[in-house]
Design a protein around this motif. Structure first.
Motif, short mmCIF file in Angstrom:
data_model
loop_
_atom_site.label_atom_id
_atom_site.label_comp_id
_atom_site.label_asym_id
_atom_site.label_seq_id
_atom_site.Cartn_x
_atom_site.Cartn_y
_atom_site.Cartn_z
N GLY A 180 5.06 3.60 0.74
CA GLY A 180 6.25 3.19 1.50
C GLY A 180 6.06 1.88 2.23
N GLU A 181 5.12 1.05 1.78
CA GLU A 181 4.88 -0.25 2.39
C GLU A 181 4.20 -1.16 1.38
N ARG A 182 4.21 -2.46 1.68
CA ARG A 182 3.62 -3.45 0.80
C ARG A 182 2.47 -4.15 1.50
N PRO A 183 1.48 -4.61 0.76
CA PRO A 183 0.27 -5.12 1.40
C PRO A 183 0.49 -6.44 2.14
N MET A 208 -5.98 -3.40 -1.53
CA MET A 208 -4.82 -3.90 -0.79
C MET A 208 -4.84 -3.30 0.62
N THR A 209 -4.62 -4.15 1.61
CA THR A 209 -4.54 -3.71 3.00
C THR A 209 -3.08 -3.63 3.41
N MET A 210 -2.66 -2.44 3.85
CA MET A 210 -1.26 -2.22 4.20
C MET A 210 -1.01 -2.50 5.68
N PRO A 211 0.23 -2.76 6.07
CA PRO A 211 0.54 -3.01 7.49
C PRO A 211 0.10 -1.87 8.40
N SER A 212 0.12 -0.64 7.90
CA SER A 212 -0.29 0.51 8.71
C SER A 212 -1.79 0.60 8.91
#
Length: 337
Positions: free
Chosen positions: A187-190, A218-222
């Motif tokens: 539910g998010e993009r890196p 990939m590092t996500m905003p969360s």
């Protein structure tokens, strides 16, 4: 009563041969036309799947029996067909990717803004039942806040070198499936990607400056970390697994086999049959489910769940991965038009 849509299937190559039978199997879809600028190819496909063979695109798009188009042509033709179908007011289902270039993707998106028809991009792995169940488990909080999300995607053997040359590179051709799937699950993009690649199976691929073995983080905003590993060769079949690890637990998908029986004998214990051989077998149901989603979106007047914006984002991430692997540095994907 199910509303029936007359479909023009654009193209007669490998993916058209996937969609032809699926269109025929769906109670709400009717294969009205098979289009190829070479009439002989259209006729051969129509002999297999039905529909009227046509080689005149203007006539196809003006045909009153055509309610929507399914674009299953080579990638470098997608944008042109999207522009023409949208201008004709036809709902569009298009195989991924939209294009290998962000500039051309933006052209397609501009056409869809100018002529707002229903549009769905064929990221079919979202519609695999196992993958969808894992996504639902993550989104419902079953594993708690997501910490790690991992994908294993290994093909049985490298493709022909002519395919590799036209593919746009391993990240754009193959990893893009995993990118879209894992962003959809999370539910998010890196905000950042780091990728590495090598060539260990086919030296011709390496000579083209491409990879046949890659790893991507990939590092996500969360703060969640997402890992993808891809291989162009796998001795035991088409290896497709997912794992989501959170504060409350973990969920996984397993590989598929034609025979799930476990055998014990004098030469082996817990022996099992090999995995499904390739994506056409492993993801067979997903193509039908994706067309079912397209039918529902068109007939119910709602936004399809796999959009042009999703396609642009996945391509931006895939291009960032390719840059990272080439330069050996972490890269921030660039989103937006």
């Amino acid at each position: 009563m199910t509303q029936t849509l007359g479909i023009a299937l654009m193209g007669t190559g490998r993916m058209a041969h996937v969609y032809g039978p699926k269109i025929n199997a769906h109670p709400g879809l009717r294969l009205e036309v098979i289009y190829n600028p070479r009439m002989s190819s259209a006729q051969k496909a129509a002999a297999l799947y039905g529909g009227r063979p046509m080689d005149d695109l203007d006539a196809v798009l003006a045909d009153p029996g055509v309610d929507a188009v399914v674009i299953a042509t080579p990638t470098d033709t997608h944008v042109d067909y999207i522009e023409q179908a949208a201008a004709a007011g036809k709902p569009i289902y298009c195989e991924k990717p939209l294009d290998q270039s962000l500039e051309r993707v933006d052209r397609a998106m501009q056409a869809l803004q100018t002529h707002p028809v229903p549009f769905m991009l064929g990221f079919n792995r979202r519609f695999d039942p196992d993958n969808a169940m894992l996504q639902q488990a993550v989104r419902s909080g079953e594993v708690g806040p997501l910490n790690m999300l991992m994908s294993w995607s290994r093909e049985p053997s490298p493709p022909p070198i002519d395919y590799v040359r036209a593919s746009g590179g391993y990240f754009v051709d193959a990893t893009i499936h995993d990118i879209d799937l894992l962003c959809w699950i999370a539910g998010e993009r890196p905000v950042q990607v780091y990728a590495a690649g090598s060539c260990k199976f086919d030296p011709q691929i390496g000579a083209e400056g491409d990879f046949d073995l890659t790893m991507t983080t990939m590092t996500m905003p969360s703060g969640a970390l997402v890992h993808i590993n891809n291989s162009r060769a796998c001795s035991y079949g088409f290896d497709q697994r997912l794992e989501a690890f959170g504060e409350k637990g973990m969920v996984q998908t397993r590989n598929h086999r034609d025979d799930t029986l476990v055998r014990w004998d004098g030469t082996a214990t817990e022996a099992r049959k090999p995995l499904k051989h390739f994506f056409l077998e492993r993801y067979d149901q997903s193509f039908y489910n994706a067309l079912d989603e397209f039918h529902a979106a068109v007939t119910e007047g709602r936004e399809p769940s796999s959009t042009a914006e999703d396609g642009r984002a996945a391509l931006a991430i895939a291009l960032a991965c390719a840059q990272s692997a080439r330069d050996g540095v972490a890269v921030q994907p660039i989103y937006g038009g």
